[in-house]
Write a protein that holds these residues in place. Structure first.
Motif, PDB file in Angstrom:
ATOM      1  N   GLY A  37       0.778  -0.933   0.108  1.00  0.00           N
ATOM      2  CA  GLY A  37       0.023   0.016  -0.033  1.00  0.00           C
ATOM      3  C   GLY A  37       0.956   1.306  -0.032  1.00  0.00           C
ATOM      4  N   VAL A  38       2.021   1.268   0.087  1.00  0.00           N
ATOM      5  CA  VAL A  38       2.932   2.471  -0.104  1.00  0.00           C
ATOM      6  C   VAL A  38       2.756   3.339  -1.339  1.00  0.00           C
ATOM      7  N   PRO A  39       2.541   2.950  -2.291  1.00  0.00           N
ATOM      8  CA  PRO A  39       2.284   3.938  -3.334  1.00  0.00           C
ATOM      9  C   PRO A  39       0.799   4.636  -3.332  1.00  0.00           C
ATOM     10  N   GLU A  40      -0.096   3.681  -2.845  1.00  0.00           N
ATOM     11  CA  GLU A  40      -1.452   4.416  -2.441  1.00  0.00           C
ATOM     12  C   GLU A  40      -1.297   5.545  -1.292  1.00  0.00           C
ATOM     13  N   ALA A  41      -0.757   5.035  -0.430  1.00  0.00           N
ATOM     14  CA  ALA A  41      -0.578   6.204   0.943  1.00  0.00           C
ATOM     15  C   ALA A  41      -0.094   7.395   0.404  1.00  0.00           C
ATOM     16  N   ILE A  42       0.974   7.128  -0.277  1.00  0.00           N
ATOM     17  CA  ILE A  42       1.898   8.284  -0.741  1.00  0.00           C
ATOM     18  C   ILE A  42       1.000   9.414  -1.667  1.00  0.00           C
ATOM     19  N   ARG A  43       0.203   8.262  -2.671  1.00  0.00           N
ATOM     20  CA  ARG A  43      -0.277   9.191  -3.748  1.00  0.00           C
ATOM     21  C   ARG A  43      -1.623   9.987  -2.891  1.00  0.00           C
ATOM     22  N   LEU A  44      -2.135   9.393  -1.758  1.00  0.00           N
ATOM     23  CA  LEU A  44      -3.200   9.918  -0.700  1.00  0.00           C
ATOM     24  C   LEU A  44      -2.591  11.403  -0.289  1.00  0.00           C
ATOM     25  N   LEU A  45      -1.281  11.218   0.280  1.00  0.00           N
ATOM     26  CA  LEU A  45      -0.843  12.470   0.878  1.00  0.00           C
ATOM     27  C   LEU A  45      -0.563  13.661  -0.275  1.00  0.00           C
ATOM     28  N   ASN A  46       0.244  13.258  -1.418  1.00  0.00           N
ATOM     29  CA  ASN A  46       0.280  13.976  -2.441  1.00  0.00           C
ATOM     30  C   ASN A  46      -0.943  14.646  -2.942  1.00  0.00           C
ATOM     31  N   ASP A  47      -2.015  13.947  -3.175  1.00  0.00           N
ATOM     32  CA  ASP A  47      -3.448  14.527  -3.346  1.00  0.00           C
ATOM     33  C   ASP A  47      -3.994  15.576  -2.377  1.00  0.00           C
ATOM     34  N   ALA A  48      -3.614  15.223  -1.313  1.00  0.00           N
ATOM     35  CA  ALA A  48      -4.163  15.952  -0.123  1.00  0.00           C
ATOM     36  C   ALA A  48      -3.206  17.206   0.072  1.00  0.00           C
ATOM     37  N   GLY A  49      -2.058  17.431  -0.586  1.00  0.00           N
ATOM     38  CA  GLY A  49      -1.386  18.660  -0.632  1.00  0.00           C
ATOM     39  C   GLY A  49      -0.385  18.594   0.456  1.00  0.00           C
ATOM     40  N   PHE A  50       0.061  17.541   0.977  1.00  0.00           N
ATOM     41  CA  PHE A  50       1.085  17.409   2.035  1.00  0.00           C
ATOM     42  C   PHE A  50       2.442  17.241   1.491  1.00  0.00           C
ATOM     43  N   LEU A  51       3.089  17.862   1.803  1.00  0.00           N
ATOM     44  CA  LEU A  51       4.826  17.458   1.615  1.00  0.00           C
ATOM     45  C   LEU A  51       5.022  16.118   2.149  1.00  0.00           C
ATOM     46  N   VAL A  52       5.840  15.331   1.262  1.00  0.00           N
ATOM     47  CA  VAL A  52       5.976  13.791   1.952  1.00  0.00           C
ATOM     48  C   VAL A  52       7.629  13.953   2.202  1.00  0.00           C
ATOM     49  N   ILE A  53       7.928  13.708   3.290  1.00  0.00           N
ATOM     50  CA  ILE A  53       9.238  13.911   3.644  1.00  0.00           C
ATOM     51  C   ILE A  53       9.720  12.493   4.539  1.00  0.00           C
ATOM     52  N   VAL A  54      10.824  11.972   3.962  1.00  0.00           N
ATOM     53  CA  VAL A  54      11.208  10.650   4.723  1.00  0.00           C
ATOM     54  C   VAL A  54      12.445  11.182   5.714  1.00  0.00           C
ATOM     55  N   VAL A  55      12.308  10.522   6.924  1.00  0.00           N
ATOM     56  CA  VAL A  55      13.309  10.858   7.755  1.00  0.00           C
ATOM     57  C   VAL A  55      13.953   9.517   8.264  1.00  0.00           C
ATOM     58  N   THR A  56      14.757   9.094   8.108  1.00  0.00           N
ATOM     59  CA  THR A  56      15.468   7.897   8.462  1.00  0.00           C
ATOM     60  C   THR A  56      17.024   7.723   9.006  1.00  0.00           C
ATOM     61  N   ASN A  57      17.133   6.842  10.217  1.00  0.00           N
ATOM     62  CA  ASN A  57      18.345   6.877  10.625  1.00  0.00           C
ATOM     63  C   ASN A  57      19.064   5.842   9.891  1.00  0.00           C
ATOM     64  N   GLN A  58      20.327   6.040   9.484  1.00  0.00           N
ATOM     65  CA  GLN A  58      20.996   5.156   8.858  1.00  0.00           C
ATOM     66  C   GLN A  58      22.540   4.788   9.184  1.00  0.00           C
ATOM     67  N   SER A  59      22.471   4.131  10.360  1.00  0.00           N
ATOM     68  CA  SER A  59      23.722   3.984  10.973  1.00  0.00           C
ATOM     69  C   SER A  59      24.519   2.992  10.421  1.00  0.00           C
ATOM     70  N   GLY A  60      24.137   2.302   9.270  1.00  0.00           N
ATOM     71  CA  GLY A  60      24.782   1.515   8.655  1.00  0.00           C
ATOM     72  C   GLY A  60      26.135   2.369   8.053  1.00  0.00           C
ATOM     73  N   VAL A  61      26.022   3.367   7.737  1.00  0.00           N
ATOM     74  CA  VAL A  61      27.045   4.214   7.316  1.00  0.00           C
ATOM     75  C   VAL A  61      28.042   4.254   8.437  1.00  0.00           C
ATOM     76  N   ALA A  62      27.867   4.760   9.206  1.00  0.00           N
ATOM     77  CA  ALA A  62      28.629   4.770  10.408  1.00  0.00           C
ATOM     78  C   ALA A  62      29.323   3.460  11.007  1.00  0.00           C
ATOM     79  N   ARG A  63      28.678   2.325  10.873  1.00  0.00           N
ATOM     80  CA  ARG A  63      29.064   1.145  11.115  1.00  0.00           C
ATOM     81  C   ARG A  63      29.914   0.375   9.917  1.00  0.00           C
ATOM     82  N   GLY A  64      29.906   1.170   8.912  1.00  0.00           N
ATOM     83  CA  GLY A  64      31.016   0.618   7.583  1.00  0.00           C
ATOM     84  C   GLY A  64      30.433  -0.077   6.907  1.00  0.00           C
ATOM     85  N   PHE A  65      28.936  -0.377   7.024  1.00  0.00           N
ATOM     86  CA  PHE A  65      28.434  -1.419   6.052  1.00  0.00           C
ATOM     87  C   PHE A  65      27.988  -1.076   4.509  1.00  0.00           C
TER      88      PHE A  65
END
Length: 175
Positions: A37-65
């Protein structure tokens, strides 16, 4: 690229566990399994005028992965997949840091790592965000804690029991 000056509500979304199945340290397209359901959920947000912003911790960079180029390549792949389905993410913000990292340049405590609000604050500098109407959807307590600290609503998502489009509909209409 920044949005127009008119303020808009933002839907902040965690990545791993909300957009894709959380298999530790996902950093390549062949490791990515989308949550239903991700594409549908994001389309709902797009159609409702929301900015869609992903915020994600990516510690794999610090860990060297993996490196920051791998993060950028995966995010570009995600954008392409969503665009082909009529949905778009306005921005990705990620924290590559972790205090127990192995790569010296990324081994630190920082304000951007959730539950800190650094990624949210950066988004607010980059985009004209209406905080009063904004919200965060995450799968972990730290996501909700970050939303609360930033002064927006938070909703916890469980991919095994929840449907993302249904949660998005509830959050949009909860204004």
């Amino acid at each position: 690229m920044p949005a127009p000056e008119t303020s808009r509500p933002a839907a902040f979304l965690d990545r791993d566990g909300v957009l894709n199945v959380d298999r530790e340290y996902v950093h390549r397209a062949d490791q990515l399994t989308w949550i239903d359901g991700v594409p549908e959920a994001i389309r709902l947000l797009n159609d409702a005028g929301f900015l869609v912003i992903v915020v994600t911790n990516q510690s794999g960079v610090a860990r060297g992965f993996y490196d920051e180029a791998a993060v950028a390549a995966l995010h570009a792949h995600m954008r392409g997949y969503l665009a082909a389905r009529g949905a778009h993410i306005d921005a990705f913000y990620y924290c590559p840091h972790h205090p127990d990292g192995k790569v010296a340049a990324y081994t630190m405590r920082c304000d951007c790592r959730k539950p800190g609000t650094g990624m949210f604050e950066q988004a607010a500098r980059d985009w004209p965000i209406d905080r009063a109407r904004s919200f965060m959807i995450g799968d972990k307590d730290i996501d909700i804690a970050a939303a609360t600290a930033f002064g927006i609503r938070g909703a916890q998502f469980n991919a095994t029991t929840d449907k993302l489009p249904d949660l998005v509909r509830r959050m949009i209409t909860a204004d």
